[in-house]
Design a protein around this motif. Structure first.
Motif, mmCIF file in Angstrom:
data_model
loop_
_atom_site.group_PDB
_atom_site.id
_atom_site.type_symbol
_atom_site.label_atom_id
_atom_site.label_comp_id
_atom_site.label_asym_id
_atom_site.label_seq_id
_atom_site.Cartn_x
_atom_site.Cartn_y
_atom_site.Cartn_z
ATOM 1 N N ASN A 148 -38.047 4.269 3.341
ATOM 2 C CA ASN A 148 -36.876 3.649 3.957
ATOM 3 C C ASN A 148 -37.160 2.158 4.156
ATOM 4 O OD1 ASN A 148 -34.318 4.780 4.950
ATOM 5 N ND2 ASN A 148 -34.864 3.729 6.860
ATOM 6 N N PRO A 149 -36.259 1.301 3.704
ATOM 7 C CA PRO A 149 -36.549 -0.135 3.711
ATOM 8 C C PRO A 149 -36.642 -0.711 5.123
ATOM 9 C CG PRO A 149 -34.732 0.375 2.235
ATOM 10 C CD PRO A 149 -34.991 1.600 3.060
ATOM 11 N N GLY A 150 -37.305 -1.835 5.237
ATOM 12 C CA GLY A 150 -37.367 -2.550 6.497
ATOM 13 C C GLY A 150 -36.044 -3.208 6.808
ATOM 14 N N CYS A 151 -35.895 -3.584 8.056
ATOM 15 C CA CYS A 151 -34.635 -4.178 8.490
ATOM 16 C C CYS A 151 -34.417 -5.538 7.838
ATOM 17 C CB CYS A 151 -34.585 -4.281 10.009
ATOM 18 S SG CYS A 151 -36.067 -4.931 10.789
ATOM 19 N N TYR A 152 -35.455 -6.376 7.824
ATOM 20 C CA TYR A 152 -35.281 -7.697 7.219
ATOM 21 C C TYR A 152 -34.918 -7.583 5.742
ATOM 22 C CZ TYR A 152 -36.983 -10.426 11.209
ATOM 23 O OH TYR A 152 -37.110 -11.041 12.429
ATOM 24 N N THR A 153 -35.565 -6.638 5.063
ATOM 25 C CA THR A 153 -35.294 -6.503 3.629
ATOM 26 C C THR A 153 -33.883 -5.999 3.386
ATOM 27 O OG1 THR A 153 -37.476 -5.514 3.778
ATOM 28 C CG2 THR A 153 -36.594 -5.904 1.600
ATOM 29 N N THR A 154 -33.484 -4.998 4.130
ATOM 30 C CA THR A 154 -32.125 -4.489 3.958
ATOM 31 C C THR A 154 -31.109 -5.603 4.156
ATOM 32 O OG1 THR A 154 -32.798 -2.298 4.720
ATOM 33 C CG2 THR A 154 -30.448 -2.818 4.854
ATOM 34 N N CYS A 155 -31.286 -6.337 5.237
ATOM 35 C CA CYS A 155 -30.304 -7.373 5.596
ATOM 36 C C CYS A 155 -30.297 -8.514 4.580
ATOM 37 C CB CYS A 155 -30.650 -7.888 6.991
ATOM 38 S SG CYS A 155 -29.377 -8.878 7.771
ATOM 39 N N SER A 156 -31.443 -8.797 3.991
ATOM 40 C CA SER A 156 -31.534 -9.915 3.048
ATOM 41 C C SER A 156 -31.182 -9.495 1.634
ATOM 42 C CB SER A 156 -32.958 -10.488 3.058
ATOM 43 O OG SER A 156 -33.370 -10.827 4.355
ATOM 44 N N GLN A 157 -31.538 -8.261 1.267
ATOM 45 C CA GLN A 157 -31.308 -7.849 -0.116
ATOM 46 C C GLN A 157 -29.869 -7.437 -0.367
ATOM 47 O OE1 GLN A 157 -34.313 -5.088 -1.447
ATOM 48 N NE2 GLN A 157 -35.898 -6.661 -1.435
ATOM 49 N N LEU A 158 -29.237 -6.832 0.627
ATOM 50 C CA LEU A 158 -27.856 -6.385 0.405
ATOM 51 C C LEU A 158 -26.980 -7.495 -0.170
ATOM 52 C CD1 LEU A 158 -26.952 -4.001 3.381
ATOM 53 C CD2 LEU A 158 -26.907 -3.442 0.946
ATOM 54 N N PRO A 159 -26.979 -8.681 0.416
ATOM 55 C CA PRO A 159 -26.051 -9.696 -0.106
ATOM 56 C C PRO A 159 -26.600 -10.484 -1.289
ATOM 57 C CG PRO A 159 -27.161 -10.539 1.844
ATOM 58 C CD PRO A 159 -27.651 -9.128 1.655
ATOM 59 N N ARG A 241 -30.511 -5.639 19.952
ATOM 60 C CA ARG A 241 -30.231 -5.169 18.603
ATOM 61 C C ARG A 241 -29.448 -6.195 17.819
ATOM 62 N NH1 ARG A 241 -28.879 0.736 18.001
ATOM 63 N NH2 ARG A 241 -30.024 1.687 19.704
ATOM 64 N N GLY A 242 -29.651 -6.151 16.524
ATOM 65 C CA GLY A 242 -28.855 -6.972 15.648
ATOM 66 C C GLY A 242 -29.736 -7.848 14.803
ATOM 67 N N MET A 243 -29.251 -8.103 13.599
ATOM 68 C CA MET A 243 -29.981 -8.965 12.685
ATOM 69 C C MET A 243 -28.974 -9.730 11.838
ATOM 70 S SD MET A 243 -32.855 -7.888 9.966
ATOM 71 C CE MET A 243 -34.111 -7.926 11.214
ATOM 72 N N LEU A 244 -29.276 -11.008 11.667
ATOM 73 C CA LEU A 244 -28.466 -11.855 10.789
ATOM 74 C C LEU A 244 -29.391 -12.521 9.784
ATOM 75 C CD1 LEU A 244 -25.967 -13.640 9.934
ATOM 76 C CD2 LEU A 244 -26.623 -15.199 11.759
ATOM 77 N N ALA A 245 -29.029 -12.429 8.505
ATOM 78 C CA ALA A 245 -29.698 -13.242 7.498
ATOM 79 C C ALA A 245 -28.731 -14.320 7.031
ATOM 80 C CB ALA A 245 -30.142 -12.378 6.319
ATOM 81 N N THR A 246 -29.147 -15.571 7.189
ATOM 82 C CA THR A 246 -28.389 -16.696 6.651
ATOM 83 C C THR A 246 -29.104 -17.125 5.377
ATOM 84 O OG1 THR A 246 -27.953 -17.373 8.935
ATOM 85 C CG2 THR A 246 -27.435 -18.970 7.195
ATOM 86 N N VAL A 247 -28.439 -16.977 4.246
ATOM 87 C CA VAL A 247 -29.101 -17.196 2.966
ATOM 88 C C VAL A 247 -28.461 -18.384 2.251
ATOM 89 C CG1 VAL A 247 -29.871 -16.106 0.831
ATOM 90 C CG2 VAL A 247 -29.432 -14.690 2.846
ATOM 91 N N VAL A 309 -24.626 -17.399 2.119
ATOM 92 C CA VAL A 309 -24.253 -15.999 2.231
ATOM 93 C C VAL A 309 -24.848 -15.459 3.513
ATOM 94 C CG1 VAL A 309 -24.479 -13.727 1.163
ATOM 95 C CG2 VAL A 309 -24.178 -15.740 -0.268
ATOM 96 N N MET A 310 -24.087 -14.672 4.254
ATOM 97 C CA MET A 310 -24.603 -14.096 5.498
ATOM 98 C C MET A 310 -24.420 -12.591 5.490
ATOM 99 S SD MET A 310 -23.437 -16.697 8.479
ATOM 100 C CE MET A 310 -23.597 -18.475 8.213
ATOM 101 N N CYS A 311 -25.358 -11.924 6.137
ATOM 102 C CA CYS A 311 -25.257 -10.480 6.300
ATOM 103 C C CYS A 311 -25.724 -10.115 7.693
ATOM 104 C CB CYS A 311 -26.119 -9.767 5.252
ATOM 105 S SG CYS A 311 -26.072 -7.957 5.377
ATOM 106 N N VAL A 312 -24.973 -9.242 8.375
ATOM 107 C CA VAL A 312 -25.408 -8.723 9.671
ATOM 108 C C VAL A 312 -25.515 -7.206 9.618
ATOM 109 C CG1 VAL A 312 -24.435 -10.609 11.055
ATOM 110 C CG2 VAL A 312 -23.043 -8.588 10.594
ATOM 111 N N ILE A 313 -26.532 -6.708 10.296
ATOM 112 C CA ILE A 313 -26.711 -5.262 10.455
ATOM 113 C C ILE A 313 -27.243 -5.003 11.862
ATOM 114 C CG2 ILE A 313 -27.225 -4.824 8.015
ATOM 115 C CD1 ILE A 313 -30.225 -4.608 8.820
ATOM 116 N N ASP A 314 -27.264 -3.738 12.263
ATOM 117 C CA ASP A 314 -28.039 -3.324 13.426
ATOM 118 C C ASP A 314 -29.427 -2.956 12.899
ATOM 119 O OD1 ASP A 314 -29.371 -1.704 15.390
ATOM 120 O OD2 ASP A 314 -27.457 -1.286 16.343
ATOM 121 N N ASN A 315 -30.434 -3.681 13.346
ATOM 122 C CA ASN A 315 -31.783 -3.480 12.794
ATOM 123 C C ASN A 315 -32.300 -2.060 13.002
ATOM 124 O OD1 ASN A 315 -31.776 -4.727 15.546
ATOM 125 N ND2 ASN A 315 -33.921 -4.114 15.491
#
Lengths: 347, 347, 347, 347
Positions: A148-159, A241-247, A309-315
């Protein structure tokens, strides 16, 4: 005897463990058959997490005490590096979703480089499917072990992965500035996780050498078809909770921020959990809190020829326990959204 | 009659106003002679800010009620766009530090582009000195009107301008990912500033078109000797005070992250407020809270050929009222650190 | 045509409205048929609350635009004092749960005293059933209009009313020290609700004259069979959700803290939402967040002959929208826990 | 040689230690000559607390390494129970302010009851002066050892002791409902102090048996001239600093809430740090943050014949390090407000 699938959760007294329990309690096909927590063995889940007071759950036991004979599937939420030996020993018929980092890197040498010790279960590592569900659905469906992927990876790779696959952005010009809530650090006792040390302040950590980078680079490289090393900086937000990747990205060829948005909107159309917001709409972590959702958006950058590009998830959910259940649903052939439909609450 | 300099604070009922009062109460050369707050005129500073209960301060009055005859210096903390008319009317002998954005842009066309209306005091605008004190000390010393820089600009320019001046980094490859506490939004009533809308969440705002960009670009361009447009994204942190700029840079020529660190360490050696931490040390906003300090650090990026520079300030102090007092100290020929020496408190 | 019950939510753009929508989306017997928000009419629920992005919901309309012909039940989450006129005009066949304070006081004179104006719908007021579900189940089942209790009252009356009814405590010696999260103040724009004014601080409000007192006194008096006026002080906690009532009591006769615990444990045995923790166990608001639960506990006080009783709820759920759904379930003859079973998440 | 008084701070790496350093840096009569932190010996104060980066301070050493020959005064901020042995061994000429609980109880039997072990320095205990400065100024002035009061006691006794001394309230009818920020728990590693366990929630702790009760009862009993046991419940607020005591009282004789207010206003008139706000004005912890101030207020209770008194302090300042410096100022004959004049900042 139960018509339901009997599931064990290893490492139930941590935050990802509690999230698994919370969501699986609403899963019609699953019975929680065993909960382990080596240090808290003998106590109840409600002792560790009083939100479960009055809920019927098995007592916490050690891993050694688990009777594997009836267990059909395992969620493993143990600390990194402690997982390999445990999973190696499980009966082959048991399906596993591992939430640790132990099986995320396909290259044993990369594992050894980042974790400082040789991998203890190389055969299993080869077999493991890296499971951002939206990108690996078919392989997850056939897997015995999903990493199961890490939170940072999920949030960064999805977008970003769809854009790399479409060759729409320059792989050498990726900056991922990521921000995470404090639950990402788990429940362990470190001075830096005290309320007094986190609240009313902001800072980066692991700058230039965070372990999530290995996972991130593997995924980006696979998508680009050649080695990719992005800039990546994680920061700690004074919230649970919460994670934002600003790419920050550089579109190539005829691509524009708008065409990147189109690629993502098309790629994720019909996805139940990944929502691409209208172009230029700011996603906020609070709106996906407690859910398996990702909200993605694309912006024109004032810097010419660039896009954001931005992505938010619940970590703890899409970044951990929710995606783990999503993966189990796929592995078992159940509807992918089972137990994950609830809308989050805000505030 | 007072041997002290009589100072007026216009817009005393906002957060920057309160900070000015707090720090000036410890200033041996200053007497707070007038405090204005048009909507709260007639009440006391302690009504607006009970931390001043029992402190001897003039009542809040309207700007029209101020007797300018005894005033030697003015801090103007009025909302953007309301300031020009007020400052145009002041007697010429009065020294002014303006905390609004009204005089920060040297180009009237740029002002009109970003603020949507022609500038009302073009002559004053020409005369205004843009005052990041460390970069403009000599001109501030001779100025009548100092345009006090914005918090985002101060935090972003302090660590980058010396590198641009040294031609050590590529001006076309600058990404500024900035994060601010909520006091940056002031005390105005907006749904987006409610506790319930800010707490337990994180998001960006003004993506791609934030007004601070104009200031940022002017400063970067001046330092580089040619037009510079960086990527710049502000984010809102659920905390009251503090600002972090995470800046991604591309060293040029023989430059390395280490040599960038050396440039900054040399440039700021001896500066009382700007501290360059050892290479690779993470700065945290909480450690400069309530003070006029900036903590800066440099990191090697894992992405080859790149560096990461970070700067933290208190957005209300070095990003506003503290720097304003620092500027007045320079304008008046007083020791630059007067009233600004206190170490911050943490937690 | 729908086999489901068509429900309208009046005032859907506030926090209690959003909570109703969130929970009703999981309700198998309910279809959300209309959502009103007078100022935001024409926009979508996802505009007001992006957590609903991608969820199929009716657009926001004005109350005047609602077609009542198909509506079977109404949740009214309008501001206090605006509700009477609206509800008076509804067709008689529609069942109503009103979350405002307008129908909570049975005595029109008390209403006028506390709200400063005569009641506009006295006939309806007579008919209204005050609905702390656990105490009024039978009457709620037959009601057309349920006045949904306030959060402070629910949290304070749940642990005290059984003790008053049992004549186990002195009605003249009740101190209720209550603490609430900020969502209790709603989404309205007040300086005192800004993040910057709430975070990192604590204070009381409405000391000695809070409107919830009227409700509190009515309930206590009814239970005691004679007039009761407790001490009651509400405080604001820098958190979004949660409420704690710390109640100081004087057991009478042979009663002891332990016997009070027994009374409560017996009274609430079998209740799905009200859990009496073991004697002396501290309840925490975070463990009931997002749920319809109440956790209650009893403590021996070091002060001789006294007891301390505590109750925690989520002010927006058991203190508002959750209890409203619980009441509708009872009114409709559905299982009382429908759509309210989910365990909360922590952290 | 120094004309200043050389001061040692024992236990400098905790929060009260850092506060002492912060404030003493602005003290014109004091030189910080030694800083101890047994586990962090060898590192610098800036390592433990980066807010001191660049400030000239002695390195952290063990207590055994301190050269006592030049030390004139000691602040002892060691954990409870570790202090007695240390202080017993100090040269007699050294003045001591002890911030631990070790010397706060005048009765050795009470100490043993509450702390579970006999006192190790009974002679010193007899000599110690319990120092809420406003109540013990004369004795503090002559003391060699001042037992600096706890935060809960300071906050609760300031507004109540004058009323007990005036026989204006019933000593048997006191309820103290107290709320504290998280710094009150210090910097020690406990799961219950993690950000994730504290943020977005509220709860009581130590209900019915908190150690501060001993101190509280001693002070109340001395003031009343007979044994007093109040109800006392501490609660944890998700904020760093600040404490509020909400005290429910029963005026006796002709006394009214207004007359209680008058007693307090008269008693504290002229006090530099204790401010009695106008009757009915709500005090807020945020307005005394970072300062040695107490804000007190009195309210009429709706419950007939009762009054509510509130007091707010910063638990680390007036509740610990600030009062410790205030006490040293008195012991040394310096102006009592030296180094404590600064107004706090809000937000």
């Amino acid at each position: 005897m139960s018509a339901k699938t009997d599931v064990a959760i290893l490492g139930a007294s941590g935050y990802t463990g509690a999230e698994l329990v919370r969501m699986l309690l609403g899963h019609p096909n699953v019975r929680i058959a065993a909960l382990t927590a080596d240090r808290k063995a003998g106590t109840t889940m409600a002792d560790a997490f009083p939100q479960f007071y009055g809920v019927d759950l098995p007592r916490l036991v050690t891993i050694a005490e688990v009777d594997w004979s009836g267990i059909d599937a395992v969620f493993c939420a143990l600390p990194h590096a402690t997982t390999q030996a445990v999973l190696k020993g499980l009966p082959e018929r048991i399906k596993i979703v591992d939430l640790s980092a132990d099986f995320r890197l396909s290259d044993p040498a990369a594992y050894e480089y980042w974790y400082g010790a040789p991998h203890q279960a190389v055969e299993l590592q080869k077999e493991a499917v890296y499971g951002i569900t939206e990108f690996a659905r078919d392989r997850v469906a056939k897997a015995r072990l999903v990493a199961n992927p890490g939170c940072y990876t999920t949030c960064s790779q999805l977008p970003v992965i769809p854009l790399l696959e479409a060759k729409a952005v320059d792989p050498d010009e990726i900056v991922v500035d990521a921000k995470s809530g404090v639950t990402g650090a788990g429940r362990s006792l470190k001075e830096s996780n005290l309320f007094t040390e986190v609240s009313e302040g902001f800072h980066a950590y692991g700058v230039g050498h965070h372990r999530h980078m290995a996972e991130l680079e593997e995924g980006f490289s696979r998508a680009a078809g050649r080695p990719v090393i992005p800039s990546f900086t994680p920061h700690l937000v004074p919230m649970n909770r919460g994670m934002l990747a600003t790419v920050y990205l550089k579109p190539v060829g005829d691509h524009t921020p708008q065409s990147l948005h189109e690629i993502l909107a098309t790629r994720f159309a019909g996805e139940p959990f990944v929502h691409v917001l209208p172009f230029g709409t700011v996603p906020q972590t609070r709106h996906v809190r407690g859910t398996n959702r990702a909200h993605i958006s694309v912006f024109a950058d004032r810097r010419p020829g660039r896009a954001i590009v931005m992505c938010v998830i619940d970590n703890l959910v899409k970044g951990a326990s929710g995606q783990a259940i999503q993966n189990l649903n796929v592995m078992m052939g159940w509807p992918e959204t089972t137990a994950l439909e609830a809308v989050g609450f805000f505030p």
